[in-house]
Scaffold this motif. Structure first.
Motif, PDB file in Angstrom:
ATOM      1  N   THR A 249       0.931  -0.970   0.189  1.00  0.00           N
ATOM      2  CA  THR A 249      -0.133   0.085  -0.095  1.00  0.00           C
ATOM      3  C   THR A 249       0.735   1.293  -0.030  1.00  0.00           C
ATOM      4  O   THR A 249       0.445   2.156  -0.397  1.00  0.00           O
ATOM      5  N   LYS A 250       2.303   1.169   0.482  1.00  0.00           N
ATOM      6  CA  LYS A 250       3.044   2.104   0.316  1.00  0.00           C
ATOM      7  C   LYS A 250       3.472   2.738  -0.858  1.00  0.00           C
ATOM      8  O   LYS A 250       3.914   3.755  -1.099  1.00  0.00           O
ATOM      9  N   ALA A 251       3.302   1.781  -2.005  1.00  0.00           N
ATOM     10  CA  ALA A 251       3.435   1.857  -3.371  1.00  0.00           C
ATOM     11  C   ALA A 251       2.118   2.647  -4.109  1.00  0.00           C
ATOM     12  O   ALA A 251       2.397   3.244  -5.193  1.00  0.00           O
ATOM     13  N   LEU A 252       1.206   3.076  -3.306  1.00  0.00           N
ATOM     14  CA  LEU A 252       0.056   3.704  -4.047  1.00  0.00           C
ATOM     15  C   LEU A 252       0.273   5.338  -3.889  1.00  0.00           C
ATOM     16  O   LEU A 252      -0.216   5.862  -3.057  1.00  0.00           O
ATOM     17  N   LEU A 436       6.226 -13.185 -14.899  1.00  0.00           N
ATOM     18  CA  LEU A 436       6.274 -11.635 -14.563  1.00  0.00           C
ATOM     19  C   LEU A 436       4.992 -11.460 -13.818  1.00  0.00           C
ATOM     20  O   LEU A 436       3.928 -12.023 -13.774  1.00  0.00           O
ATOM     21  N   PRO A 437       4.950 -10.257 -12.942  1.00  0.00           N
ATOM     22  CA  PRO A 437       3.627  -9.725 -12.378  1.00  0.00           C
ATOM     23  C   PRO A 437       2.987  -8.986 -13.533  1.00  0.00           C
ATOM     24  O   PRO A 437       3.572  -8.154 -14.398  1.00  0.00           O
ATOM     25  N   ALA A 438       1.608  -8.801 -13.616  1.00  0.00           N
ATOM     26  CA  ALA A 438       0.788  -8.061 -14.458  1.00  0.00           C
ATOM     27  C   ALA A 438      -0.632  -7.774 -13.875  1.00  0.00           C
ATOM     28  O   ALA A 438      -1.249  -8.754 -13.271  1.00  0.00           O
ATOM     29  N   MET A 439      -1.195  -6.778 -14.220  1.00  0.00           N
ATOM     30  CA  MET A 439      -2.481  -6.443 -13.417  1.00  0.00           C
ATOM     31  C   MET A 439      -3.155  -5.891 -14.727  1.00  0.00           C
ATOM     32  O   MET A 439      -3.008  -5.325 -15.672  1.00  0.00           O
ATOM     33  N   SER A 440      -4.583  -6.057 -14.542  1.00  0.00           N
ATOM     34  CA  SER A 440      -5.600  -5.538 -15.535  1.00  0.00           C
ATOM     35  C   SER A 440      -6.372  -4.541 -14.868  1.00  0.00           C
ATOM     36  O   SER A 440      -6.780  -4.778 -13.664  1.00  0.00           O
ATOM     37  N   ILE A 441      -6.519  -3.156 -15.054  1.00  0.00           N
ATOM     38  CA  ILE A 441      -7.216  -2.314 -14.692  1.00  0.00           C
ATOM     39  C   ILE A 441      -8.481  -1.981 -15.760  1.00  0.00           C
ATOM     40  O   ILE A 441      -7.917  -1.852 -17.002  1.00  0.00           O
ATOM     41  N   PRO A 442      -9.402  -1.216 -15.160  1.00  0.00           N
ATOM     42  CA  PRO A 442     -10.556  -0.778 -16.231  1.00  0.00           C
ATOM     43  C   PRO A 442      -9.934   0.531 -16.930  1.00  0.00           C
ATOM     44  O   PRO A 442      -9.579   1.343 -16.365  1.00  0.00           O
ATOM     45  N   CYS A 443     -10.103   0.574 -18.180  1.00  0.00           N
ATOM     46  CA  CYS A 443      -9.722   1.653 -19.060  1.00  0.00           C
ATOM     47  C   CYS A 443     -10.713   2.166 -19.872  1.00  0.00           C
ATOM     48  O   CYS A 443     -10.380   2.861 -20.792  1.00  0.00           O
ATOM     49  N   PHE A 461       8.996  -9.398  -9.379  1.00  0.00           N
ATOM     50  CA  PHE A 461       8.945  -8.786  -8.177  1.00  0.00           C
ATOM     51  C   PHE A 461       8.711  -7.147  -8.109  1.00  0.00           C
ATOM     52  O   PHE A 461       9.086  -6.553  -7.087  1.00  0.00           O
ATOM     53  N   GLY A 462       8.321  -6.650  -9.356  1.00  0.00           N
ATOM     54  CA  GLY A 462       8.129  -5.243  -9.247  1.00  0.00           C
ATOM     55  C   GLY A 462       6.773  -4.635  -9.250  1.00  0.00           C
ATOM     56  O   GLY A 462       6.314  -3.741  -9.778  1.00  0.00           O
ATOM     57  N   GLU A 463       6.028  -5.489  -8.343  1.00  0.00           N
ATOM     58  CA  GLU A 463       4.785  -5.238  -8.021  1.00  0.00           C
ATOM     59  C   GLU A 463       4.414  -3.707  -7.674  1.00  0.00           C
ATOM     60  O   GLU A 463       3.470  -3.101  -8.091  1.00  0.00           O
ATOM     61  N   GLU A 464       5.577  -3.161  -6.808  1.00  0.00           N
ATOM     62  CA  GLU A 464       5.240  -1.822  -6.375  1.00  0.00           C
ATOM     63  C   GLU A 464       5.025  -0.911  -7.471  1.00  0.00           C
ATOM     64  O   GLU A 464       4.217   0.042  -7.545  1.00  0.00           O
ATOM     65  N   THR A 465       6.046  -0.953  -8.500  1.00  0.00           N
ATOM     66  CA  THR A 465       5.908  -0.043  -9.781  1.00  0.00           C
ATOM     67  C   THR A 465       4.421  -0.334 -10.384  1.00  0.00           C
ATOM     68  O   THR A 465       3.799   0.480 -10.947  1.00  0.00           O
TER      69      THR A 465
END
Lengths: 486, 95
Positions: A249-252, A436-443, A461-465
């Motif tokens: 949450t610190k990366a937000l 790798l990490p990846a996320m989908s967000i509404p756009c 391990f770059g989830e914070e970015t």
């Protein structure tokens, strides 16, 4: 505002401030399930009573003046391939219809450790094989934005429940896009963490080198909170990474100034629906306006990721699913004469079409004479894909693509040709191949009002970015605030 | 077609699946088109490239050889489709 509509971080805050009780929250979501889940059909099993018991325990804890953890007392749903002690875990298969796990998955234990009222088990494609949840042995799940359309898959129930507000958040699993593609179809946030960040212990195996558990949430903040709750080392998963996980949450942070974002040309090319493509390019403009640097580049091996994925995942599946033989647990046929016919008949009756097809394909790719041409070749291509990403991440902090080439399609539209369904995964599989990490967000939304998702890919391990990039986009747009009318 | 009906029947036996004649024809078609698609991999020059089994570097994980808790037999057997005298029950294997 109705409690069931709210995000986990809003509810968590209210609970902490004693503005609301966990019982009230859980009751609100349980009532929501009762009123809309006969339309959406996200849940295979609802465990409302147990959830309310847990909520009561949290309220008692609060009443005693004890501190509660973030997310404590916030009700969630769990995909039905994640083991829950004493609660049926079916994998949406006839094979495991009556399977009651004697233990909890690592992530289930983690959620129980923070007294999560578990609402129930969520529908999926059988053994997580599929992109529409139409391969469930039990029933099809509908997209909350349009009940005639699919929610995506394989974590279709996990995505649809969050989209329909019948879970505050949920857990899914992602082998080739199974969290991200349904998140994109249902207008929610879906994260596939780096391979090894979340223990797979108690996740019923599909393709062990690709599978990863992750959260489906209403917004990016919730995603970081759930990752905080489930990440961490586990002795019971030898691929689980020993590292101190940060507080995500610190990366937000609402700031992408100087962030270098690469867009692979092929991912906004011909195979992508024009409305999806436009939404991605518009998102890129948004990032640019916020101070990020955008550059298009060539991700050379992306074309070969899909065939490599289907060879590797099917090969691993054929081996993982060999355990379903009608002896120790699961379905057993009544029609057999000897041990061999028991095996064969049990498996033929217990598995659905797509599962059998993949077992066959995987067995073929691993069989003598074809191993080098298919399996070994796919593993070599896997190396090339990893190297391609390494090269890309030498230049970019984040890679931006569509999550899926289309928006949610109509039920039945792609069930006749397996290859058409496989093409749904074209934007997502390479990420699992590279771990790798990846996320989908509404756009955005298409003309028919169906959600469009964009995929952000990060370094291992770059989830914070990822969280930073996703949070910034979310704070400067309104897409995540839209809810379906149900 | 790349995959024959004989191939399908051969692989089905390896995978311990029963396939009817009709299913075999259909599977030959479907698997054929998926394998044709996978043949795209042959375009890639992989000379001298090491195969990747796992995306992350894997090492053997060791632990101390200590006894930890195990599950209760009755509990585990609850999921067995057939059991007898505290054991899994299977058709006769040895004559």
């Amino acid at each position: 505002m109705d409690l069931y509509k709210m995000t986990a971080h809003q509810l968590s805050e209210m609970l902490k401030n004693k503005e609301v009780s966990s019982t009230e929250i859980t009751k609100s979501v349980v009532d929501r399930i009762a009123s809309v889940d006969d339309k959406v059909k996200s849940y295979i099993t609802v465990t409302a009573d147990k959830a309310l018991e847990t909520a009561k325990a949290v309220d008692e804890k609060i009443a005693k003046g004890e501190e509660i953890a973030p997310l404590e007392g916030i009700p969630a749903g769990i995909k039905d391939n994640i083991c829950t002690e004493g609660i049926n875990t079916t994998c949406a298969s006839k094979m495991l219809e009556n399977f009651v796990p004697p233990y909890d998955a690592f992530v289930t234990k983690k959620l129980k450790a923070i007294n999560t009222p578990v609402l129930g088990k969520l529908n999926m494609d059988e053994f997580a094989m599929g992109s529409s949840t139409e391969n469930s042995y039990f029933f099809k799940t509908a997209n909350p934005y349009n009940l005639n359309k699919v929610p995506g898959g394989s974590s279709g129930g996990s995505a649809a429940s969050v989209g329909a507000d019948t879970a505050v958040y949920s857990l899914g699993s992602d082998t080739g896009g199974s969290i991200r593609q349904p998140a994109s179809f249902c207008g929610v946030v879906g994260l596939k963490p780096t391979y090894g960040l979340v223990s797979r212990f108690g996740l019923i195996a599909f393709a062990s080198s690709l599978d990863q558990i992750g959260p489906l949430t209403k917004d990016v903040t919730d995603s970081a909170m759930v990752l905080n709750a489930i990440a961490g080392h586990d002795n019971f998963d030898s691929t689980s990474v020993k590292m101190d996980t940060p507080d995500y949450t610190k990366a937000l942070v609402n700031n992408v100034k100087g962030l270098k974002i690469g867009i692979p040309e092929d991912y906004v090319g011909d195979g992508i629906n024009p409305e999806v493509k436009d939404a991605i390019l518009k998102a890129a403009e948004t990032y640019k306006a916020l101070g990020a640097e955008i550059e298009f580049f060539k991700l050379a091996a992306s074309k070969h990721a899909l065939p490599a994925y289907y060879i590797i995942s099917s090969a691993e599946a054929s081996s993982n699913l060999a355990r379903y033989d009608g002896i120790k647990y699961g379905y057993r046929t009544e029609n057999y004469t000897d041990l061999m016919s028991l095996y064969k008949q049990t498996r033929s009756e217990g598995f659905g079409k797509e599962v059998k097809r993949r077992i066959m394909l995987g067995t073929y790719a691993l069989s003598s004479g074809y191993y080098d041409a298919y399996y070994k070749k796919a593993q070599q291509v896997r190396t090339i894909i990893r190297n391609d990403f390494d090269n890309a991440f030498a230049k970019y902090d984040v890679i931006l693509t569509p999550t899926a080439p289309t928006t949610a399609f109509t039920m039945g539209e792609k069930t006749t040709d397996p290859l058409q369904m496989y093409l749904e995964d074209i934007c997502t599989v390479s990420i699992n191949i590279a771990g790798l990490p990846a996320m989908s967000i509404p756009c955005g939304f298409d003309k028919g009002g169906m959600p469009i998702g964009m995929q952000l890919i990060g370094r291992a391990f770059g989830e914070e970015t990822l969280f930073k990039a996703a949070y910034t986009f979310e704070q400067n747009t309104e897409y995540h605030k839209q809810r379906p009318n149900l | 077609m790349k995959i024959s009906k004989q191939d399908v029947l051969y692989v089905a036996n390896l995978a311990r699946l029963n396939v009817t004649d009709e299913e075999a024809d259909k599977l030959a078609n479907e698997m054929g088109s998926i394998i044709d698609f996978a043949d795209m991999l042959s375009e890639v020059d992989t000379t001298g490239i090491e195969p990747t089994n796992h995306a992350m570097k894997m090492e053997n994980v060791f632990r101390e050889d200590v006894i930890t808790g195990s599950y209760d037999r009755e509990l585990i057997l609850k999921n067995a489709p057939s059991q007898e005298s505290g054991c899994y029950s299977v058709p006769k294997v040895v004559e």
